[in-house]
Design an enzyme around this catalytic site. Sequence first.
Site, PDB file in Angstrom:
ATOM      1  N   ALA A 188       0.819  -1.226   0.000  1.00  9.21           N
ATOM      2  CA  ALA A 188       0.000   0.000   0.000  1.00  9.21           C
ATOM      3  C   ALA A 188       0.845   1.266   0.000  1.00  9.21           C
ATOM      4  O   ALA A 188       0.321   2.357   0.205  1.00  9.21           O
ATOM      5  CB  ALA A 188      -0.937  -0.011   1.209  1.00  9.21           C
ATOM      6  N   TYR A 221       7.975 -12.139 -15.599  1.00 10.28           N
ATOM      7  CA  TYR A 221       6.857 -11.374 -15.012  1.00 10.28           C
ATOM      8  C   TYR A 221       5.530 -11.966 -15.497  1.00 10.28           C
ATOM      9  O   TYR A 221       4.623 -12.204 -14.702  1.00 10.28           O
ATOM     10  CB  TYR A 221       6.954  -9.886 -15.387  1.00 10.28           C
ATOM     11  CG  TYR A 221       5.790  -9.071 -14.855  1.00 10.28           C
ATOM     12  CD1 TYR A 221       5.663  -8.805 -13.493  1.00 10.28           C
ATOM     13  CD2 TYR A 221       4.795  -8.602 -15.718  1.00 10.28           C
ATOM     14  CE1 TYR A 221       4.580  -8.089 -13.007  1.00 10.28           C
ATOM     15  CE2 TYR A 221       3.711  -7.878 -15.233  1.00 10.28           C
ATOM     16  CZ  TYR A 221       3.617  -7.624 -13.874  1.00 10.28           C
ATOM     17  OH  TYR A 221       2.529  -6.926 -13.381  1.00 10.28           O
TER      18      TYR A 221
HETATM   19  N1  LIG Z   1       1.021  -0.546 -13.057  1.00  7.86           N
HETATM   20  C1  LIG Z   1       0.649  -1.419 -14.005  1.00  7.86           C
HETATM   21  O1  LIG Z   1       0.688  -1.114 -15.231  1.00  7.86           O
HETATM   22  C2  LIG Z   1       0.129  -2.763 -13.606  1.00  7.86           C
HETATM   23  C3  LIG Z   1      -0.540  -3.516 -14.584  1.00  7.86           C
HETATM   24  C4  LIG Z   1      -1.023  -4.762 -14.251  1.00  7.86           C
HETATM   25  C5  LIG Z   1      -0.857  -5.251 -12.974  1.00  7.86           C
HETATM   26  N2  LIG Z   1      -0.186  -4.520 -12.027  1.00  7.86           N
HETATM   27  C6  LIG Z   1      -0.020  -5.092 -10.691  1.00  7.86           C
HETATM   28  O2  LIG Z   1      -0.574  -4.216  -9.740  1.00  7.86           O
HETATM   29  C7  LIG Z   1       0.035  -4.454  -8.462  1.00  7.86           C
HETATM   30  C8  LIG Z   1       0.391  -3.120  -7.830  1.00  7.86           C
HETATM   31  O3  LIG Z   1       1.360  -2.493  -8.624  1.00  7.86           O
HETATM   32  P1  LIG Z   1       1.397  -0.916  -8.876  1.00  7.86           P
HETATM   33  O4  LIG Z   1       1.180  -0.705 -10.310  1.00  7.86           O
HETATM   34  O5  LIG Z   1       0.554  -0.185  -7.896  1.00  7.86           O
HETATM   35  O6  LIG Z   1       2.967  -0.667  -8.628  1.00  7.86           O
HETATM   36  P2  LIG Z   1       3.771   0.190  -7.525  1.00  7.86           P
HETATM   37  O7  LIG Z   1       3.258   1.581  -7.505  1.00  7.86           O
HETATM   38  O8  LIG Z   1       5.204  -0.036  -7.864  1.00  7.86           O
HETATM   39  O9  LIG Z   1       3.406  -0.525  -6.138  1.00  7.86           O
HETATM   40  C9  LIG Z   1       3.917  -1.813  -5.830  1.00  7.86           C
HETATM   41  C10 LIG Z   1       3.687  -2.092  -4.363  1.00  7.86           C
HETATM   42  O10 LIG Z   1       4.191  -3.423  -4.080  1.00  7.86           O
HETATM   43  C11 LIG Z   1       4.992  -3.348  -2.915  1.00  7.86           C
HETATM   44  N3  LIG Z   1       6.038  -4.358  -2.862  1.00  7.86           N
HETATM   45  C12 LIG Z   1       6.933  -4.674  -3.825  1.00  7.86           C
HETATM   46  N4  LIG Z   1       7.822  -5.574  -3.353  1.00  7.86           N
HETATM   47  C13 LIG Z   1       7.476  -5.829  -2.072  1.00  7.86           C
HETATM   48  C14 LIG Z   1       8.006  -6.651  -1.050  1.00  7.86           C
HETATM   49  N5  LIG Z   1       9.120  -7.395  -1.244  1.00  7.86           N
HETATM   50  N6  LIG Z   1       7.401  -6.670   0.155  1.00  7.86           N
HETATM   51  C15 LIG Z   1       6.312  -5.895   0.369  1.00  7.86           C
HETATM   52  N7  LIG Z   1       5.755  -5.098  -0.542  1.00  7.86           N
HETATM   53  C16 LIG Z   1       6.336  -5.064  -1.754  1.00  7.86           C
HETATM   54  C17 LIG Z   1       5.591  -1.955  -2.949  1.00  7.86           C
HETATM   55  O11 LIG Z   1       5.949  -1.555  -1.621  1.00  7.86           O
HETATM   56  P3  LIG Z   1       7.467  -1.315  -1.093  1.00  7.86           P
HETATM   57  O12 LIG Z   1       8.322  -1.050  -2.281  1.00  7.86           O
HETATM   58  O13 LIG Z   1       7.333  -0.155  -0.143  1.00  7.86           O
HETATM   59  O14 LIG Z   1       7.797  -2.592  -0.398  1.00  7.86           O
HETATM   60  C18 LIG Z   1       4.434  -1.123  -3.465  1.00  7.86           C
HETATM   61  O15 LIG Z   1       3.600  -0.728  -2.404  1.00  7.86           O
HETATM   62  C19 LIG Z   1       1.212  -5.374  -8.729  1.00  7.86           C
HETATM   63  O16 LIG Z   1       0.868  -6.702  -8.385  1.00  7.86           O
HETATM   64  C20 LIG Z   1       1.425  -5.267 -10.243  1.00  7.86           C
HETATM   65  O17 LIG Z   1       2.018  -6.429 -10.775  1.00  7.86           O
HETATM   66  C21 LIG Z   1       0.308  -3.285 -12.333  1.00  7.86           C
END
Ligand SMILES: NC(=O)c1ccc[n+]([C@@H]2O[C@H](COP(=O)([O-])OP(=O)(O)OC[C@H]3O[C@@H](n4cnc5c(N)ncnc54)[C@H](OP(=O)(O)O)[C@@H]3O)[C@@H](O)[C@H]2O)c1
Length: 258
Positions: A23, A165
């Site tokens: 989050a 991925y």
């Molecule tokens: N953005 C897109 O285009 C897109 C498209 C399809 C699906 N998604 C999916 O949507 C989800 C959220 O991504 P987002 O787009 O919101 O990206 P984001 O802004 O980079 O957020 C990713 C979140 O995951 C957390 N995270 C990553 N590694 C972690 C770890 N080892 N332990 C705990 N938390 C972790 C990060 O927190 P910390 O770094 O603070 O740990 C951050 O809060 C993901 O599953 C992604 O694959 C994204």
Amino acid sequence: MSMDQGRSMMDRWRGRVAVVTGASSGIGRAVALDLLKAGMRVAVCARRLELIENLGFEAGVPDAFMAKAADLRVESEIGGFFDAVKSHWQGVHVLVNNAGLGFEGELSTQNPGEWRQMLDVNVLALGICTQQALSQMGGHGEEGQVINIGSMSGQRVPAGSNGMYCATKFAVRALTESFRQELHAANRPVRICEISPGLVETGFAAHYGGSEDAAEKTYGAFKCLQSEDIVDAVRYVLGQPTHVQVHDVLIRPTGQAS
Ligand SMILES: NC(=O)c1ccc[n+]([C@@H]2O[C@H](COP(=O)([O-])OP(=O)(O)OC[C@H]3O[C@@H](n4cnc5c(N)ncnc54)[C@H](OP(=O)(O)O)[C@@H]3O)[C@@H](O)[C@H]2O)c1
């Protein structure tokens, strides 16, 4: 469905406990804030505690909020987070498995350490968090809901995208369906859904491509989805009556070709 209808359909979740992983940024942050505004109690985790600890104040409901730093690659940290939720609020009603990450690169040359991080967070942590939440859900016949944030990259492999991925997001589909079958066989009052977004403008692309320039290029090509578009989908899933299980939601930006 208007926003007002969405709100009233959410009413039965007021005071219930939602867990949102990842989050500190993007989709997870927006979902956590929205669930707080909808009257739920919300527990969140991420590695960057400084980016999550004040979300309760931001939503104006600090008492309905708890945050804990956790690296989801570490099983004991996942356990510690869910133990803290249980001791604070006795159990979980909604789990949003959102945390996830990607690294650009070709399969034939990519560092396996990057593969391991994607598998650990996107697949194993999602499974372990679901196990943890299920152990706290459904007491006294209360309904529960798991929402997995997958990806359109779990539906097909776009040319030039990172294969590992995509593999992690294909795995999320298999896990979602297998958990659904187990919950059905056990006759548990818990539903499970996967939301699969196309490109969403978040912190994801800067991490994936390794720079803000890469993110600008990715998000500049056409109007991308915003985190609030995924929030709407979460609210739609939660708003359904108990005999309706929304299992799969696919959302692309209109301008996205693949
Ligand atoms: N953005 C897109 O285009 C897109 C498209 C399809 C699906 N998604 C999916 O949507 C989800 C959220 O991504 P987002 O787009 O919101 O990206 P984001 O802004 O980079 O957020 C990713 C979140 O995951 C957390 N995270 C990553 N590694 C972690 C770890 N080892 N332990 C705990 N938390 C972790 C990060 O927190 P910390 O770094 O603070 O740990 C951050 O809060 C993901 O599953 C992604 O694959 C994204």
